[in-house]
Structures are given as C-alpha cells and as structure tokens.
Design a protein around this motif. Structure first.
Motif, mmCIF file in Angstrom:
data_model
loop_
_atom_site.group_PDB
_atom_site.id
_atom_site.type_symbol
_atom_site.label_atom_id
_atom_site.label_comp_id
_atom_site.label_asym_id
_atom_site.label_seq_id
_atom_site.Cartn_x
_atom_site.Cartn_y
_atom_site.Cartn_z
ATOM 1 N N UNK A 78 33.273 39.122 31.467
ATOM 2 C CA UNK A 78 34.030 38.641 32.623
ATOM 3 C C UNK A 78 34.740 39.843 33.219
ATOM 4 N N UNK A 79 34.732 39.950 34.540
ATOM 5 C CA UNK A 79 35.482 41.013 35.208
ATOM 6 C C UNK A 79 36.543 40.370 36.092
ATOM 7 N N UNK A 80 37.760 40.862 35.951
ATOM 8 C CA UNK A 80 38.880 40.354 36.734
ATOM 9 C C UNK A 80 39.043 41.239 37.983
ATOM 10 N N UNK A 131 35.744 35.421 26.915
ATOM 11 C CA UNK A 131 34.858 34.971 27.995
ATOM 12 C C UNK A 131 34.866 33.447 28.069
ATOM 13 N N UNK A 132 34.754 32.828 26.898
ATOM 14 C CA UNK A 132 34.769 31.366 26.883
ATOM 15 C C UNK A 132 36.104 30.849 27.421
ATOM 16 N N UNK A 133 37.212 31.482 26.996
ATOM 17 C CA UNK A 133 38.538 31.051 27.469
ATOM 18 C C UNK A 133 38.637 31.144 28.973
ATOM 19 N N UNK A 134 38.166 32.260 29.539
ATOM 20 C CA UNK A 134 38.327 32.467 30.979
ATOM 21 C C UNK A 134 37.455 31.507 31.772
ATOM 22 N N UNK A 135 36.308 31.135 31.201
ATOM 23 C CA UNK A 135 35.437 30.210 31.928
ATOM 24 C C UNK A 135 35.938 28.771 31.777
ATOM 25 N N UNK A 136 36.269 28.365 30.539
ATOM 26 C CA UNK A 136 36.514 26.944 30.289
ATOM 27 C C UNK A 136 37.996 26.603 30.144
ATOM 28 N N UNK A 137 38.727 27.343 29.303
ATOM 29 C CA UNK A 137 40.124 26.966 29.073
ATOM 30 C C UNK A 137 40.947 27.185 30.340
ATOM 31 N N UNK A 138 40.780 28.345 30.956
ATOM 32 C CA UNK A 138 41.594 28.664 32.130
ATOM 33 C C UNK A 138 40.844 28.407 33.436
ATOM 34 N N UNK A 139 39.548 28.157 33.360
ATOM 35 C CA UNK A 139 38.744 27.819 34.566
ATOM 36 C C UNK A 139 38.894 28.865 35.658
ATOM 37 N N UNK A 160 28.243 35.271 39.509
ATOM 38 C CA UNK A 160 27.893 35.944 40.768
ATOM 39 C C UNK A 160 26.576 35.369 41.295
ATOM 40 N N UNK A 161 26.604 34.790 42.480
ATOM 41 C CA UNK A 161 25.421 34.226 43.118
ATOM 42 C C UNK A 161 24.671 33.230 42.240
ATOM 43 N N UNK A 197 25.129 35.960 33.350
ATOM 44 C CA UNK A 197 26.113 35.906 32.278
ATOM 45 C C UNK A 197 27.179 37.003 32.385
ATOM 46 N N UNK A 198 27.306 37.601 33.561
ATOM 47 C CA UNK A 198 28.482 38.417 33.851
ATOM 48 C C UNK A 198 29.268 37.622 34.890
ATOM 49 N N UNK A 199 30.473 37.232 34.512
ATOM 50 C CA UNK A 199 31.272 36.318 35.337
ATOM 51 C C UNK A 199 32.410 37.089 35.988
ATOM 52 N N UNK A 200 32.949 36.523 37.059
ATOM 53 C CA UNK A 200 34.004 37.222 37.797
ATOM 54 C C UNK A 200 35.178 36.293 38.056
ATOM 55 N N UNK A 201 36.386 36.855 37.936
ATOM 56 C CA UNK A 201 37.570 36.149 38.421
ATOM 57 C C UNK A 201 37.779 36.622 39.847
ATOM 58 N N UNK A 202 37.599 35.748 40.853
ATOM 59 C CA UNK A 202 37.693 36.215 42.237
ATOM 60 C C UNK A 202 39.084 36.776 42.530
ATOM 61 N N UNK A 203 39.153 37.749 43.424
ATOM 62 C CA UNK A 203 40.431 38.421 43.659
ATOM 63 C C UNK A 203 41.349 37.621 44.566
ATOM 64 N N UNK A 204 42.639 37.628 44.222
ATOM 65 C CA UNK A 204 43.648 36.995 45.072
ATOM 66 C C UNK A 204 44.121 37.975 46.143
ATOM 67 N N UNK A 205 43.819 39.260 45.926
ATOM 68 C CA UNK A 205 44.408 40.295 46.786
ATOM 69 C C UNK A 205 44.116 40.093 48.277
ATOM 70 N N UNK A 206 42.929 39.640 48.702
ATOM 71 C CA UNK A 206 42.748 39.435 50.149
ATOM 72 C C UNK A 206 43.756 38.431 50.701
ATOM 73 N N UNK A 207 44.099 37.416 49.895
ATOM 74 C CA UNK A 207 45.053 36.393 50.335
ATOM 75 C C UNK A 207 46.460 36.988 50.394
ATOM 76 N N UNK A 208 46.829 37.697 49.311
ATOM 77 C CA UNK A 208 48.173 38.296 49.269
ATOM 78 C C UNK A 208 48.337 39.281 50.426
ATOM 79 N N UNK A 209 47.306 40.095 50.651
ATOM 80 C CA UNK A 209 47.392 41.084 51.727
ATOM 81 C C UNK A 209 47.575 40.399 53.068
#
Lengths: 483, 227
Positions: free
Chosen positions: A10-12, A321-329, A334-335, A343-355
């Motif tokens: 998982x990449x944050x 990885x399991x926690x980030x996908x299921x526990x914290x959702x 990607x696509x 099986x490489x997952x991403x936490x989408x960035x909040x930064x565009x919203x904050x900016x």
C-alpha cells in the motif's frame, strides 16, 4: 476452499514528495545494465500528467489488460490467443523506445581531457535529450503536456478548462503483481508466472522468446523488453530480499515512509469471477471479496490445509496492508477497470483538497471546511476516482472523509484539547480506532510497516546436503551478452 | 568429390545441427530468443517481418511437399505432372518473392537503422548471407522455368540421406544451380543452432491449449533453474 498467500503493498500518496529516491535505488539494484537503460521498474509520475511510458493508460491505443466480451466473458484486450500467434512477427500495439524515452549519458571524460581554454569544459550528452520518465515532473510543461493525460482527456471539457486551478500529486508505480495478471496470460511461451507461495509475478528468462506480448498485455506497462538480451524483464518485488523478510528496495529507501508491505490471503478460485463482474463500479468490492479474512477460523483452517505455514497466517493477521484495505477502508487499487486485480494499493491523497481550501483563503485544517470541500470539489475527486475506482467518486469521498476526520481529531489532541468523539463517529469509527489509524499512517515503525514472513526453505529439496547454508536462489540477472 | 559433397557433408551438417541445438538448449537458454528489435524501429519491421515469415513458412511447406513426397504419390493421387509443376512454380514463386521482399526490407532496415545495426550480432551477418543466398538461388531456379525435374534427382537423394543410403548419383546429375542451392542450404542448417534462427523451434503452439494464468511454485522453478 483453496488459499494462496500474496505479497501486497500500500502506498500512502499524501506522503509522497516526488523525490524519486525509490526510482533511483530501484534502478541501481535492478536495471543499471545494458539493454534496460530505459526501464524503470519503479517510477514516480506527476498527476495530472502523461505518465511513463507516455499515455500508457490510453488502452484504446495500447490494448493492455482485460475486457469483457458482449456475453460477459473475460478476454485480453489485445486479442484472442490465435490473434496473439498471428502477430508474433510484428506486434502492432508495442510502445516504441521513443514512447518511453531515448536514454542518454554524458561524456564525462571530456571534463578531464579537454584542452586548457577560456571556457569551462562540459560533459556533453551522448544523445539528444528530448524526454525522460519524469519529464513532466511537478507539472513542468504545464497544461501543454498535462492535457495529453488520458485520464484528463476522458473527463469532460468543463473539467479540462478548470485545470487552470491546478492540483497535483505524485503517483509512484511498480508492478502490481496482479491476482489476474494479463502479462502472464499474454505470454505465448508461458515464461511469465505467478509464484504460488507469495504471488510475486516473475519472468523466466530461460523460456522467454522475445515475443513481447507481455509488454502489450500489461495495462500498467511494467514489463520491459531488454533490447540486448531480447528477454522481458520486470519488477521482481525484490524477491531475494522479501524471502529473507526484508522490504523491497523502493520501500526501504522511501524518504516519506509511505509504503506498507504485508501478506494477504486469497482464494484463487474466486479470481476469474471477480474479474468478470459486469459493472465497473462493483469491481473494487469484487476484488476485496477475493481477499480472505485471516482472523476467520475457517480461513485459517483452509490456509493451513492449503500448505500455508503458520507464521505466514500470523503475518497475514498482522498485515498493515490488510488493515489499510479492510479495517480502515483507506486503500484503493489502481485502475480496477483493467480487471487484473492489482495488488499494489493506494491511499488517495487529501492534499489536492487541502490545497484548494487553503488557496481560497479558508482554514485548510478546519474539519467543516474540508468536509464541505470533499463534497464540493468535483475535479480532483473525479480525477482520483478515474485512477482508483473506475470513475466512481463515492469510495474516494469516503476515504477522503476519513482522512479529514483523522486530521481534525488529531488536531484537537495535538493542541491539548479534549478529543471530539463525534468526529470519528461521523465516519463510522471510534476514537481509539482513529488513533490507531493515525499511528499506522503517521508514526509506524519499520516492523509495523513491513510485516514480511521469511520464505520457508527447510522443506526445500536435498534435505541432507550436510550444509546449513540455504541453496542459492537463482537470480533473474541475464548474462549480459556483448553485441 | 561427389561422395564428399553429397554423402559426407549432409551428415556433418545434420550432426552439427542436432548437436548444436542440444548444446545451445542445454547451455544457452538465455540466448535462445528471437531478439526482437521492434523497440528500435517499427515501420519497416511491420512491413518486412510478416512478409518474410509468411513467405518462409510457405516455402518450408513447399520444400516438404517437393522433397518428401515422391512424384509417384502425387501421380497416384491424380495430379498430373503439369498441374504439379504449375502449382510449384506459382505458389513457390509467390512464396519466394514474399520471402525475398521481406528479407530485403529486413536487411535494409538492419543496415540503415543505426540502433538496429548496433543491436546486431556477428552471427546475424553470417545468417543473413547464408539465408539470403539460399533464397536467391532457390527463387532464381523456380522463376527461370528451368525444365529440370528435381523430383527425379534432388528429391530422391534428399530422402536417401535420411535412409542412410545417400544416392549420390541422383544429385550428381542435377544442374549446378540446384547443387549450389543444396550446398548453401546444408551450410545454413549447420550454422542454424548458433544463430538467432533457433527461435524457429519455439513456435508457441502450446499457448492455444494452456490455462491463461501460469502458477509455479518457488521450489519447482528453483529446481528448474539449477538442473
């Protein structure tokens, strides 16, 4: 139920600063050889942007991944098996070197050997420099280059015009080590395979015959042809390190510590069904249903029966990885619409919203402002949805709301105020869950970010070879042939 | 002299061919590849490669028919010699022209596109010379309308080689062009295992039958790599 184990990542993305350390260390480890100068098993691209190779996401052009026939059967977008054989001699959908970029080096010798003169000697480039894997880094080239981003093109005209209110973020990419890998399915020789022990997708250099169907088959364009050896090469998930319990080079050297590696358990017999779901927006849920709950006693029993070692089951239970996908959702694939079950997952960035909130003069840390922005900002969220949810904004909004809630909740704690339990409750979490999520995202140590069980060698062949040192694993380095 | 050329050379070539293939497969699997250069250049390759490969496959089929099937068999099947001849010249000529045109484009490409030239091996040059001259002579024979009936000279000798009783006399009476064609072809066959032509033996027909996703266990693939 059959159970297999899969190494996943998982990449944050909020933590990626686009420094390319992962790309460079990966290159030093794997592709600093002749024939793969142009290949980056790991690359970081600025989004919106064309990516590497250029416009690789335009599957009408490059024909990567899977698609459904009218009857709902899964088929390779690049064509049937017969078509693959018919195009052995010339693959009409193969990117040219110029779609990646023409690699170059510099004539450093000139710095030493140039005759004395008035001008400083320079190291001239050996080839014309026209493009590279990160040419449009940080929106360099601006709207002229970024407008060719296939994702942006697919969005409406209105959205493209509002690109002036720019947002950007970085997207580091490696091979997805998919559960339904289309590169594997495309290889006529059967030289690419998925390992049953850890799900890593590898090329067998001994049986690769240079048919290059895999390059077309992979929608992420993460299989490369070594033009000196004539063999395909790809990201190995650093399996020699993983087998020893070490993280991949890209993860270990990541400055932002944004990568998480862990084991997930899955049911291989559910893969085809999940990849064949008709509604693209349902693909994420289908993909999640292929993954099994490692705490479920029936899964544990089935896993042990399928030959997964006890310590791997424990690692799957501790998997970040399991926690980030299921526990914290939080993590999204990607696509998913490529139907490869990446099986490489991403936490989408909040930064565009904050900016966006901050640029309009409001408090970019205020929860109410941010919650409102997550609802209102259609462009960045639509863009993120095109990357991570096949265009469905709802799951992206849910993730971003959780991230906003975490910011607001932790702000109170950091400022010494009483934590407001209503904030986590508004996204369906408790305060302690949210605090654990914060710890995993912000300050987790290496042993929590990388939960990698050792590969088991004790059951390997030759039980009594009188030597305690494990037999060396054959590395995928081809002999470099002098041409 | 005739014995050396028509009774010894074929066996030397075949031995080198078989032994070379075994050796190459055993010790140089990493070199066993078509070594595609499509990454460097695609326009000329898109023209030349399908043309050449289509032509050469047809040519191979034609040679198998002409050399392995005795004239008596086609006659028994009701095909007159005239019809056979017309087909051989028609289909053979077309296949030969396709092959030659494709090869010409490919050689032009290899020599003029710098990246492709630099990606070439010495064995490619040898292969191109042998292959090119074999094709040229063969096509010239076919198109010249030479009246010689090779099914009474070259073909019986070719079959006799595999029966280990080489009929030297049969080939010795064939015109020199046929003899030269055969000689260079034997050289090409001897050189085959040491060039990129080995990829011809990797036609992945198994792809049509296997499941899409290939799984391998770590231990199985390791065992394979070490054997």
């Amino acid at each position: 139920m059959r159970v297999l184990a899969q190494m996943a990542m998982v990449m944050n993305l909020d933590k990626c600063i686009g420094c390319h350390t992962c790309s460079v260390t990966c290159k030093q480890a794997w592709t600093n050889r002749g024939g793969v100068e142009y290949a980056w098993f790991n690359n970081v691209e600025t989004r919106p942007g064309q990516g590497y190779p250029r416009t690789y996401e335009d599957q009408d052009r490059w024909r990567g991944g899977w698609t459904l026939t009218r009857r709902g059967r899964l088929k390779l977008r690049s064509g049937s098996r017969l078509r693959k054989l018919a195009t052995l001699f010339f693959n009409p959908h193969l990117p040219a070197l110029s779609d990646y970029y023409e690699p170059w080096t510099y004539d450093y010798q000139n710095l030493i050997t140039a005759p004395a003169g008035d001008d400083l000697p320079t190291a001239k480039p050996t080839a014309p420099i026209t493009w590279s894997a990160n040419w449009d880094d940080s929106l360099a080239g601006g709207p002229e280059l970024a407008q060719h981003d296939p994702i942006l093109k697919a969005m409406s005209e209105r959205i493209r015009l509002e690109f002036e209110q720019a947002f950007m973020f970085y997207l580091p990419r490696i091979c997805e080590h998919c559960l339904n890998p289309s590169c594997v399915a495309s290889c006529p020789s059967g030289a690419i395979y998925k390992r049953t022990e850890d799900g890593i997708v590898l090329v067998d250099s001994d049986t690769c015959r240079s048919w290059r169907s895999c390059v077309t088959g992979c929608p992420y364009k993460k299989v490369f042809l070594n033009h000196q050896t004539g063999k395909a090469e790809k990201c190995t998930f650093c399996f020699p390190r993983i087998e020893l319990g070490m993280p991949t080079v890209c993860a270990q050297t990541c400055v932002g510590r944004l990568r998480y590696i862990g084991v997930v358990l899955y049911d291989p017999d559910r893969v085809l069904e999940a990849a064949s779901v008709r509604d693209e927006h349902s693909l994420i849920d289908a993909q999640k249903q292929v993954l099994l709950d490692p705490h479920d006693p029936s899964v544990i029993e089935a896993a042990l029966r399928s030959g997964i070692p006890q310590d791997w089951v424990v690692a799957a239970q501790r998997s970040p990885v399991y926690s980030l996908i299921f526990d914290y959702q939080l993590a999204l694939p990607l696509h998913p619409e490529y139907r490869t079950l990446p099986m490489v997952w991403y936490i989408p960035p909040l930064s565009p919203v904050v900016d966006a909130v901050r640029d309009t003069g409001f408090d970019g840390e205020d929860a109410a402002n941010l919650f409102a922005a997550v609802e209102a900002l259609r462009i960045p969220i639509g863009y993120l949805a095109s990357l991570f949810t096949a265009g469905d904004p709802a799951p992206v909004r849910e993730v971003l709301r959780r991230l906003v809630a975490m910011r607001a909740f932790m702000r109170d704690i950091n400022l010494g105020r009483d934590p407001d339990e209503s904030i986590p409750a508004s996204v369906g979490m408790t305060g302690s869950q949210m605090y654990d999520m914060y710890r995993l995202l912000a300050i987790a140590k290496a042993e929590d970010r990388y939960v990698i069980p050792h590969a088991h060698r004790e059951d390997a062949g030759a039980p009594n070879d009188g030597c305690s040192v494990p037999t060396p694993v054959s590395l995928p380095f081809p002999k470099v042939r002098q041409s | 002299m005739n014995t050396a050329l028509w009774a010894v050379l074929p066996y030397l070539a075949l031995t080198t061919f078989a032994g070379g293939l075994v050796w190459r497969y055993r010790y140089d699997k990493l070199g066993w590849t078509a070594r595609s250069s499509q990454l460097h250049e695609r326009r000329l390759l898109g023209l030349g490669s399908p043309l050449f490969h289509g032509g050469i496959l047809l040519t191979a089929l034609g040679h198998a028919t002409g050399l392995l099937i005795p004239a008596g068999v086609t006659r028994a099947l009701g095909m007159s010699d005239g019809v056979y001849k017309a087909m051989a010249v028609g289909v053979g000529g077309l296949a030969g022209l396709m092959t030659l045109a494709g090869l010409a484009i490919l050689v032009f490409r290899r020599l003029t596109v710098r990246a492709v030239l630099r990606a070439s091996l010495a064995s490619d040059l040898v292969m191109y010379v042998l292959l090119g001259s074999t094709i040229l002579i063969g096509l010239a024979i076919t198109l010249s309308g030479n009246g010689h009936d090779y099914r009474a000279s070259v073909a019986p000798w070719f079959r006799s080689v595999f029966a280990f009783q080489p009929a030297v006399d049969a080939i010795a009476k064939a015109p020199w062009a046929f003899q030269l064609h055969a000689l260079i072809a034997w050289t090409l066959i001897a050189a085959w295992p040491f060039t990129r032509l080995v990829h011809a033996f990797s036609l992945p027909l198994g792809y049509l039958a296997r499941p899409y996703i290939v799984y391998r266990s770590r231990e199985a693939s390791r065992g394979q790599a070490l054997d």
